[in-house]
Design a protein around this motif. Structure first.
Motif, PDB file in Angstrom:
ATOM      1  N   HIS A 176       0.931  -1.390  -0.224  1.00  0.00           N
ATOM      2  CA  HIS A 176      -0.035   0.057   0.004  1.00  0.00           C
ATOM      3  C   HIS A 176       1.002   1.121   0.100  1.00  0.00           C
ATOM      4  O   HIS A 176       1.471   1.648   1.048  1.00  0.00           O
ATOM      5  CB  HIS A 176      -0.930   0.136   1.219  1.00  0.00           C
ATOM      6  CG  HIS A 176      -1.886  -1.069   1.161  1.00  0.00           C
ATOM      7  ND1 HIS A 176      -3.290  -0.875   0.699  1.00  0.00           N
ATOM      8  CD2 HIS A 176      -1.767  -2.341   1.409  1.00  0.00           C
ATOM      9  CE1 HIS A 176      -3.895  -2.069   0.679  1.00  0.00           C
ATOM     10  NE2 HIS A 176      -3.013  -2.989   1.397  1.00  0.00           N
TER      11      HIS A 176
ATOM     12  N   TYR B  54      -2.705  -9.862  -3.273  1.00  0.00           N
ATOM     13  CA  TYR B  54      -2.942  -8.823  -4.215  1.00  0.00           C
ATOM     14  C   TYR B  54      -3.922  -9.679  -5.449  1.00  0.00           C
ATOM     15  O   TYR B  54      -4.519  -9.085  -5.937  1.00  0.00           O
ATOM     16  CB  TYR B  54      -1.790  -8.214  -4.700  1.00  0.00           C
ATOM     17  CG  TYR B  54      -2.333  -6.852  -5.619  1.00  0.00           C
ATOM     18  CD1 TYR B  54      -2.731  -5.917  -5.116  1.00  0.00           C
ATOM     19  CD2 TYR B  54      -2.048  -7.086  -6.966  1.00  0.00           C
ATOM     20  CE1 TYR B  54      -3.161  -4.924  -5.866  1.00  0.00           C
ATOM     21  CE2 TYR B  54      -2.476  -5.993  -7.917  1.00  0.00           C
ATOM     22  CZ  TYR B  54      -2.784  -4.964  -7.495  1.00  0.00           C
ATOM     23  OH  TYR B  54      -3.065  -4.047  -8.233  1.00  0.00           O
TER      24      TYR B  54
ATOM     25  N   HIS C 265      -6.992 -10.184  -4.464  1.00  0.00           N
ATOM     26  CA  HIS C 265      -7.736  -9.180  -4.362  1.00  0.00           C
ATOM     27  C   HIS C 265      -8.308  -8.588  -5.731  1.00  0.00           C
ATOM     28  O   HIS C 265      -9.341  -8.393  -5.494  1.00  0.00           O
ATOM     29  CB  HIS C 265      -6.911  -7.972  -3.624  1.00  0.00           C
ATOM     30  CG  HIS C 265      -7.546  -6.572  -3.865  1.00  0.00           C
ATOM     31  ND1 HIS C 265      -8.425  -6.128  -2.872  1.00  0.00           N
ATOM     32  CD2 HIS C 265      -7.150  -5.510  -4.598  1.00  0.00           C
ATOM     33  CE1 HIS C 265      -8.893  -4.938  -3.278  1.00  0.00           C
ATOM     34  NE2 HIS C 265      -8.100  -4.429  -4.359  1.00  0.00           N
TER      35      HIS C 265
ATOM     36  N   GLU D 260     -10.350 -10.215   0.722  1.00  0.00           N
ATOM     37  CA  GLU D 260     -10.026  -8.972   1.225  1.00  0.00           C
ATOM     38  C   GLU D 260      -8.613  -8.860   1.938  1.00  0.00           C
ATOM     39  O   GLU D 260      -8.571  -7.816   2.854  1.00  0.00           O
ATOM     40  CB  GLU D 260     -11.267  -8.391   1.807  1.00  0.00           C
ATOM     41  CG  GLU D 260     -12.289  -7.862   0.862  1.00  0.00           C
ATOM     42  CD  GLU D 260     -11.959  -7.100  -0.118  1.00  0.00           C
ATOM     43  OE1 GLU D 260     -11.333  -6.113   0.017  1.00  0.00           O
ATOM     44  OE2 GLU D 260     -12.494  -7.323  -1.334  1.00  0.00           O
TER      45      GLU D 260
ATOM     46  N   TRP E 267      -5.538  -8.644   1.340  1.00  0.00           N
ATOM     47  CA  TRP E 267      -4.703  -7.399   1.023  1.00  0.00           C
ATOM     48  C   TRP E 267      -4.975  -6.134   1.724  1.00  0.00           C
ATOM     49  O   TRP E 267      -4.109  -5.451   1.932  1.00  0.00           O
ATOM     50  CB  TRP E 267      -4.465  -7.374  -0.433  1.00  0.00           C
ATOM     51  CG  TRP E 267      -3.782  -6.412  -1.061  1.00  0.00           C
ATOM     52  CD1 TRP E 267      -2.088  -6.380  -1.125  1.00  0.00           C
ATOM     53  CD2 TRP E 267      -3.796  -5.340  -1.325  1.00  0.00           C
ATOM     54  NE1 TRP E 267      -1.802  -5.457  -1.427  1.00  0.00           N
ATOM     55  CE2 TRP E 267      -2.653  -4.438  -1.938  1.00  0.00           C
ATOM     56  CE3 TRP E 267      -5.051  -4.265  -1.697  1.00  0.00           C
ATOM     57  CZ2 TRP E 267      -2.637  -3.139  -2.489  1.00  0.00           C
ATOM     58  CZ3 TRP E 267      -5.111  -3.083  -2.313  1.00  0.00           C
ATOM     59  CH2 TRP E 267      -3.945  -2.600  -2.495  1.00  0.00           C
ATOM     60  N   SER E 268      -6.357  -5.922   1.568  1.00  0.00           N
ATOM     61  CA  SER E 268      -6.777  -4.559   2.028  1.00  0.00           C
ATOM     62  C   SER E 268      -6.814  -4.434   3.451  1.00  0.00           C
ATOM     63  O   SER E 268      -6.993  -3.562   4.231  1.00  0.00           O
ATOM     64  CB  SER E 268      -7.963  -3.951   1.232  1.00  0.00           C
ATOM     65  OG  SER E 268      -9.040  -4.942   1.596  1.00  0.00           O
ATOM     66  N   GLN E 269      -7.283  -5.758   4.141  1.00  0.00           N
ATOM     67  CA  GLN E 269      -7.516  -5.466   5.583  1.00  0.00           C
ATOM     68  C   GLN E 269      -6.252  -6.049   6.515  1.00  0.00           C
ATOM     69  O   GLN E 269      -6.016  -5.582   7.664  1.00  0.00           O
ATOM     70  CB  GLN E 269      -8.557  -6.258   5.951  1.00  0.00           C
ATOM     71  CG  GLN E 269      -9.881  -6.020   5.362  1.00  0.00           C
ATOM     72  CD  GLN E 269     -10.984  -6.874   5.501  1.00  0.00           C
ATOM     73  OE1 GLN E 269     -10.932  -8.153   6.164  1.00  0.00           O
ATOM     74  NE2 GLN E 269     -12.268  -6.790   5.104  1.00  0.00           N
TER      75      GLN E 269
ATOM     76  N   GLY F 169      -2.478  -3.776   5.049  1.00  0.00           N
ATOM     77  CA  GLY F 169      -2.384  -2.211   4.884  1.00  0.00           C
ATOM     78  C   GLY F 169      -2.317  -1.845   6.431  1.00  0.00           C
ATOM     79  O   GLY F 169      -2.351  -2.238   7.414  1.00  0.00           O
TER      80      GLY F 169
END
Length: 694
Positions: free
Chosen positions: A255, A303, A306, A312, A314-316, A319
């Motif tokens: 990120h 990713y 994702h 999810e 990768w984002s949760q 990050g």
């Protein structure tokens, strides 16, 4: 045999240069989705997920250009060999083809294999193939390949990544080849990097066409393979290393707004591998997983999921979260800034501003009643200056009210030091005038007017203005971060040698003021003003020294609200008490209707008219006060009559030695009844008078 360049060869080089320059423009722009497809192919190869590769196809071409200038020596040798074969011909020099291919391998360690193809111009069939591979160089040199090579009598397979189609021309370049740079003349073309199943390596090839010398002759094709498996796939930002695939810089999956990429060198030599990096939270961000470090390989997998909308993670998980305001580095959501209790600060600010407003009202009130004796004898101009200084000191609370910055710190220094200098200097000038008047014991009275005192006061204020201006321009005070006892940060104005130098000067100034007040401790004045001013100066010195001790010793780690409260307490205890001591009794007398009456109690204690105006006398522009003049004349006459009577008695006894002093008389001594000479008596009397005057 003579070797040289023909005119046809020279024209071919010039035309190839022109084509290379035209084709080199805009070669660095690669769509992001294309780069992602190529990264997936690299990842599949590194994890042995070949799929159809090495089953239905023997090569996997990447459409990602790399910098081939590091292999420029091999390219130049290939260009020279191609021109040599063109001039000598291909059909009758099969042995020369083998010699050139073999020696290209020996001359450069980067070359993995080299080949020369002779193709019939009319039919396009292969007439000869000299293919040499760099294998076991230390055990007898390179090896000539016979398997998996184009067959004689057949058209060469155009699917080879290094082979240009027989019908192609230099102007119609195959998409297998990378664009040539604009600043270098190439006779041939570099291929895009590709994975070779036969070599199990990542390669790039340089291919040079050899034009035929006749209409029905034979054209040639020279190609060599370069092993690029030792290049590093650095997906982080650009670095100074030259051994990297530049086009893949910045393709990491961290990120980017909350974390940064840290490249980790690939430990598996001889192969390309993605995910050789770590994602680390940037300053000001934190995560509850893995201490803020994430493995790049896991991030790449997350990713991909994702993008497929299957997870999810990768984002949760990968990050980073933003720290609380003011935290440069943190490990959790805990606050880093101290809390400002604004209602509490607003209350103190409103009270301080109200005091400043009331001070201005008091100036107006005093100006309206300036002809009353209670204000008139106290020099209204110095009283006004004192009140202006007090109002300036009150405004310091407005300067330190918000979160401090450079402008607030400049306003703080000016309001604090300039207000103190104005107030303290005005009070000290009045006290110093009383001191000079009180110490004079002669009949001649010393009179210092307000104008004379202002001439002494102006240089002191001018020095303070110059110092503060120089400080502001040369070393502007700034707000720096400090921590309270709980480790929470807040802004405080910086302290340096400018503050320390000014503090030393103010301490010396206070010491001089205390000495002047001590000298007039027994002086009597109308309305008892000299003593009240002395008390005010003592209070200013005591309060400032006490507050310094509070800041440095008792509350060194106090929070912003405690420091604001201490500043409020210092302002009230010094400024408000000064106004109460100097102006409180005067205002009370005016409210009682006694503002224009002399202080009879001071008269009864022996305060003479010489001190009725605190030593300044009558100002020239005002009409004379007849009552004061009469009182002064009476005092002078009484002093003169006493001296005459004393000299008369002394001379009488000196000329009449037989006269004995009466018991209980003027010259009698209760402790010693013995007869003394008049000269001795006179000496004792003079000594006594002198001691009484002192």
């Amino acid at each position: 045999m003579e070797f040289g360049f023909s005119a046809r060869t020279f024209l071919l080089i010039i035309s190839t240069l022109a084509v290379s320059i035209c084709d080199g423009e805009g070669s660095d722009t690669i769509p992001k989705d294309v780069v992602e497809v190529n990264l997936k192919q690299i990842r599949d190869v590194s994890t042995n997920s070949f799929g159809d590769l090495c089953i239905t196809e023997q090569f996997r071409l990447l459409s990602v250009p790399i910098d081939a200038q590091r292999y420029d020596a091999a390219r130049q040798k290939a260009d020279l060999a191609a021109m040599l074969l063109q001039d000598l011909g291909l059909v009758h020099h099969n042995g020369l083809q083998d010699a050139i291919s073999r020696n290209l391998l020996v001359s450069d360690q980067h070359i993995l294999s080299a080949r020369v193809l002779a193709i019939n111009v009319t039919t396009g069939e292969l007439q000869n193939c000299a293919w040499w591979r760099r294998q076991a160089m230390e055990m007898g040199g390179p090896r000539r390949l016979t398997e998996n090579t184009p067959h004689i009598g057949q058209r060469p397979d155009a699917e080879y990544p290094w082979y240009e189609d027989a019908d192609s021309t230099p102007a119609l370049r195959s998409p297998k080849f990378m664009p040539s740079p604009t600043n270098i003349s190439y006779s041939g073309w570099w291929t895009y990097p590709y994975y070779s199943c036969a070599e199990r390596k990542w390669l790039i090839s340089y291919s040079v066409p050899i034009p035929s010398q006749g209409r029905h002759g034979t054209k040639g094709f020279l190609s060599l393979d370069i092993d690029v498996s030792n290049l590093e796939v650095n997906q982080c930002e650009e670095s100074e290393s030259s051994n990297e695939v530049d086009i893949l810089h910045g393709t990491h999956k961290c990120h980017n707004s909350t974390s940064k990429c840290l490249y980790q060198q690939n430990q598996s030599e001889g192969t390309w591998k993605t995910g050789c990096y770590m994602c680390k939270c940037r300053d000001g961000f934190y995560t509850t997983h893995n201490d803020g470090l994430f493995n790049g390989t896991l991030v790449e997998v997350a990713y991909s999921e994702h993008l497929e909308n299957s997870s999810e993670v990768w984002s949760q998980v990968f990050g980073c979260l933003q720290c609380a305001p003011g935290c440069k580095v943190c490990k959790g959501p805990e606050p880093c800034l101290a809390t400002y209790h604004w209602p509490f600060r607003i209350t103190l600010l409103v009270f301080s501003v109200t005091c400043a407003f009331c001070t201005v009202i008091l100036i107006i009130y005093m100006f309206q009643h300036r002809k009353l004796k209670v204000f008139k004898v106290a020099s209204p101009i110095f009283l006004s200056i004192t009140l202006l200084g007090c109002a300036t000191m009150y405004l310091e609370m407005a300067a330190i009210y918000p979160v401090l910055d450079m402008y607030a710190c400049v306003a703080t220094k000016w309001s604090r030091h300039l207000g103190f200098c104005i107030t303290y200097t005005a009070l000290l000038m009045k006290t110093w005038r009383v001191s000079l008047t009180y110490r004079v014991k002669s009949a001649h009275k010393v009179k210092l007017t307000d104008k004379q005192l202002l001439q002494w006061m102006v240089p002191i204020l001018l020095v303070m203005l110059i110092y503060l201006s120089t400080w502001t321009l040369s070393a502007t005070p700034v707000a720096e971060e400090i921590e309270d006892q709980e480790g929470l940060k807040f802004k405080q104005c910086s302290y340096n040698w400018w503050d320390h130098s000014l503090a030393i000067g103010e301490v010396l100034f206070l010491a001089w003021g205390i000495r002047v007040c001590y000298n007039v401790r027994n002086a009597e004045s109308l309305f008892n003003e000299a003593r009240l001013i002395s008390y005010a100066i003592y209070n200013i010195a005591l309060v400032n020294c006490t507050m310094v001790a509070f800041h440095l010793l008792i509350f060194p780690k106090a929070g912003p609200d405690i420091k604001y409260l201490l500043g409020f307490a210092r302002t009230q205890m010094s400024t408000t008490v000064t106004i109460a001591l100097v102006f409180g009794p005067k205002v009370i007398r005016v409210l009682k209707g006694q503002g224009d009456q002399w202080d009879n109690r001071a008269r009864s204690r022996g305060v003479t008219a010489s001190f009725s105006l605190n030593g300044i006398g009558l100002v020239p522009e005002e009409p004379p006060d007849l009552y004061q003049e009469n009182e002064e004349l009476k005092e002078e006459i009484q002093k003169l009559a006493g001296q005459i009577e004393f000299m008369k008695i002394v001379h009488m006894e000196m000329n009449n030695r037989h006269v004995k002093p009466k018991t209980g008389g003027y010259f009698s001594s209760l402790a010693a009844p013995a007869i003394q000479s008049p000269m001795a008596k006179a000496g004792c009397l003079l000594a006594k008078t002198s001691s009484d005057d002192l």
